[in-house]
Scaffold this motif. Sequence first.
Motif, PDB file in Angstrom:
ATOM      1  N   VAL A 119       0.980  -1.087   0.012  1.00  0.00           N
ATOM      2  CA  VAL A 119       0.250   0.032  -0.057  1.00  0.00           C
ATOM      3  C   VAL A 119       0.804   1.125  -0.055  1.00  0.00           C
ATOM      4  O   VAL A 119       1.649   1.181   0.743  1.00  0.00           O
ATOM      5  CB  VAL A 119      -0.981   0.047   1.206  1.00  0.00           C
ATOM      6  CG1 VAL A 119      -1.772   1.142   1.275  1.00  0.00           C
ATOM      7  CG2 VAL A 119      -1.943  -1.216   1.190  1.00  0.00           C
ATOM      8  N   VAL A 148      -8.703   6.323   1.190  1.00  0.00           N
ATOM      9  CA  VAL A 148      -8.369   4.906   0.559  1.00  0.00           C
ATOM     10  C   VAL A 148      -8.689   5.119  -0.946  1.00  0.00           C
ATOM     11  O   VAL A 148      -9.894   5.404  -1.187  1.00  0.00           O
ATOM     12  CB  VAL A 148      -8.721   3.776   1.109  1.00  0.00           C
ATOM     13  CG1 VAL A 148      -8.275   2.611   0.104  1.00  0.00           C
ATOM     14  CG2 VAL A 148      -8.218   3.399   2.537  1.00  0.00           C
ATOM     15  N   ASN A 149      -7.938   5.337  -1.914  1.00  0.00           N
ATOM     16  CA  ASN A 149      -8.138   5.707  -3.563  1.00  0.00           C
ATOM     17  C   ASN A 149      -8.986   6.637  -3.443  1.00  0.00           C
ATOM     18  O   ASN A 149      -9.941   6.891  -4.401  1.00  0.00           O
ATOM     19  CB  ASN A 149      -8.576   4.317  -4.026  1.00  0.00           C
ATOM     20  CG  ASN A 149      -7.598   3.302  -3.849  1.00  0.00           C
ATOM     21  OD1 ASN A 149      -6.256   3.646  -3.943  1.00  0.00           O
ATOM     22  ND2 ASN A 149      -8.119   2.220  -3.794  1.00  0.00           N
ATOM     23  N   THR A 209     -12.115  -1.608   6.680  1.00  0.00           N
ATOM     24  CA  THR A 209     -11.901  -1.170   5.106  1.00  0.00           C
ATOM     25  C   THR A 209     -10.785  -2.296   4.640  1.00  0.00           C
ATOM     26  O   THR A 209      -9.683  -2.078   5.150  1.00  0.00           O
ATOM     27  CB  THR A 209     -11.632   0.143   4.514  1.00  0.00           C
ATOM     28  OG1 THR A 209     -12.745   0.968   5.164  1.00  0.00           O
ATOM     29  CG2 THR A 209     -11.471   0.013   3.230  1.00  0.00           C
ATOM     30  N   LEU A 222      -7.912  -3.942   2.522  1.00  0.00           N
ATOM     31  CA  LEU A 222      -6.819  -3.139   1.587  1.00  0.00           C
ATOM     32  C   LEU A 222      -6.558  -4.155   0.608  1.00  0.00           C
ATOM     33  O   LEU A 222      -6.597  -5.341   0.629  1.00  0.00           O
ATOM     34  CB  LEU A 222      -5.732  -2.826   2.418  1.00  0.00           C
ATOM     35  CG  LEU A 222      -5.844  -1.619   3.526  1.00  0.00           C
ATOM     36  CD1 LEU A 222      -4.897  -1.606   4.267  1.00  0.00           C
ATOM     37  CD2 LEU A 222      -6.302  -0.250   2.532  1.00  0.00           C
ATOM     38  N   ARG A 223      -6.274  -3.535  -0.568  1.00  0.00           N
ATOM     39  CA  ARG A 223      -5.804  -4.419  -1.899  1.00  0.00           C
ATOM     40  C   ARG A 223      -4.374  -3.897  -2.245  1.00  0.00           C
ATOM     41  O   ARG A 223      -3.997  -2.850  -2.240  1.00  0.00           O
ATOM     42  CB  ARG A 223      -6.748  -4.149  -3.242  1.00  0.00           C
ATOM     43  CG  ARG A 223      -8.180  -4.751  -2.702  1.00  0.00           C
ATOM     44  CD  ARG A 223      -9.168  -4.507  -3.667  1.00  0.00           C
ATOM     45  NE  ARG A 223     -10.592  -4.783  -3.213  1.00  0.00           N
ATOM     46  CZ  ARG A 223     -11.327  -4.002  -2.751  1.00  0.00           C
ATOM     47  NH1 ARG A 223     -10.810  -2.712  -2.317  1.00  0.00           N
ATOM     48  NH2 ARG A 223     -12.506  -4.209  -2.362  1.00  0.00           N
ATOM     49  N   GLU A 265      -1.499  -2.321  -4.202  1.00  0.00           N
ATOM     50  CA  GLU A 265      -1.418  -1.129  -4.896  1.00  0.00           C
ATOM     51  C   GLU A 265      -2.464  -0.013  -4.670  1.00  0.00           C
ATOM     52  O   GLU A 265      -2.592   1.131  -5.350  1.00  0.00           O
ATOM     53  CB  GLU A 265      -1.318  -1.249  -6.366  1.00  0.00           C
ATOM     54  CG  GLU A 265      -0.110  -2.078  -6.857  1.00  0.00           C
ATOM     55  CD  GLU A 265       1.441  -1.415  -6.201  1.00  0.00           C
ATOM     56  OE1 GLU A 265       1.479  -0.246  -6.145  1.00  0.00           O
ATOM     57  OE2 GLU A 265       2.281  -2.228  -5.964  1.00  0.00           O
ATOM     58  N   ASP A 266      -3.293  -0.284  -3.211  1.00  0.00           N
ATOM     59  CA  ASP A 266      -4.073   0.661  -2.867  1.00  0.00           C
ATOM     60  C   ASP A 266      -3.399   1.942  -2.312  1.00  0.00           C
ATOM     61  O   ASP A 266      -2.174   1.870  -2.102  1.00  0.00           O
ATOM     62  CB  ASP A 266      -5.010   0.282  -1.691  1.00  0.00           C
ATOM     63  CG  ASP A 266      -6.352  -0.195  -2.080  1.00  0.00           C
ATOM     64  OD1 ASP A 266      -6.748  -0.201  -3.196  1.00  0.00           O
ATOM     65  OD2 ASP A 266      -6.735  -0.931  -1.052  1.00  0.00           O
ATOM     66  N   LYS A 267      -3.655   3.358  -2.635  1.00  0.00           N
ATOM     67  CA  LYS A 267      -3.249   4.450  -2.194  1.00  0.00           C
ATOM     68  C   LYS A 267      -3.939   4.867  -0.974  1.00  0.00           C
ATOM     69  O   LYS A 267      -4.982   5.036  -0.940  1.00  0.00           O
ATOM     70  CB  LYS A 267      -3.180   5.118  -3.280  1.00  0.00           C
ATOM     71  CG  LYS A 267      -2.351   6.773  -2.758  1.00  0.00           C
ATOM     72  CD  LYS A 267      -2.391   7.794  -3.948  1.00  0.00           C
ATOM     73  CE  LYS A 267      -1.408   7.286  -5.046  1.00  0.00           C
ATOM     74  NZ  LYS A 267      -1.044   8.177  -6.193  1.00  0.00           N
ATOM     75  N   ALA A 268      -3.225   5.139   0.136  1.00  0.00           N
ATOM     76  CA  ALA A 268      -3.773   5.566   1.495  1.00  0.00           C
ATOM     77  C   ALA A 268      -3.315   6.931   1.807  1.00  0.00           C
ATOM     78  O   ALA A 268      -1.974   7.304   1.858  1.00  0.00           O
ATOM     79  CB  ALA A 268      -3.551   4.690   2.533  1.00  0.00           C
TER      80      ALA A 268
END
Length: 101
Positions: free
Chosen positions: A5, A66-67, A79, A81-82, A84-87
């Motif tokens: 992430v 998140v995204n 929530t 997370l996957r 390459e998510d961007k937080a």
Amino acid sequence: MALRVQVLYYGLLKRAAGCAGEPIELPEGSVLTDLVKALVSRHGPPMEKLLLRGGGELRAEAAVLVNGRNAVTLEGLATPLREEDKAVIVLLAPALSGGVA
């Protein structure tokens, strides 16, 4: 298997982290709570003081996106997370009050 992430910091959190952003690796199936714990573990008491209240809950003035979506409108700290998510983590300073007496 791990997921990565990208975390971006703003304001006081940027200072506490010592950088504007960094990739964080977490175990597959991690949720936002796991990310917050990883950040506190990595950056210590200054980050913990800014992000968490005494009971381990996220401070009201800490906003996590998140995204581009506010985590509160998603599933809060649960929530998922996957990869390459961007937080984006922002500390919203409480309004200042007072003035010249």
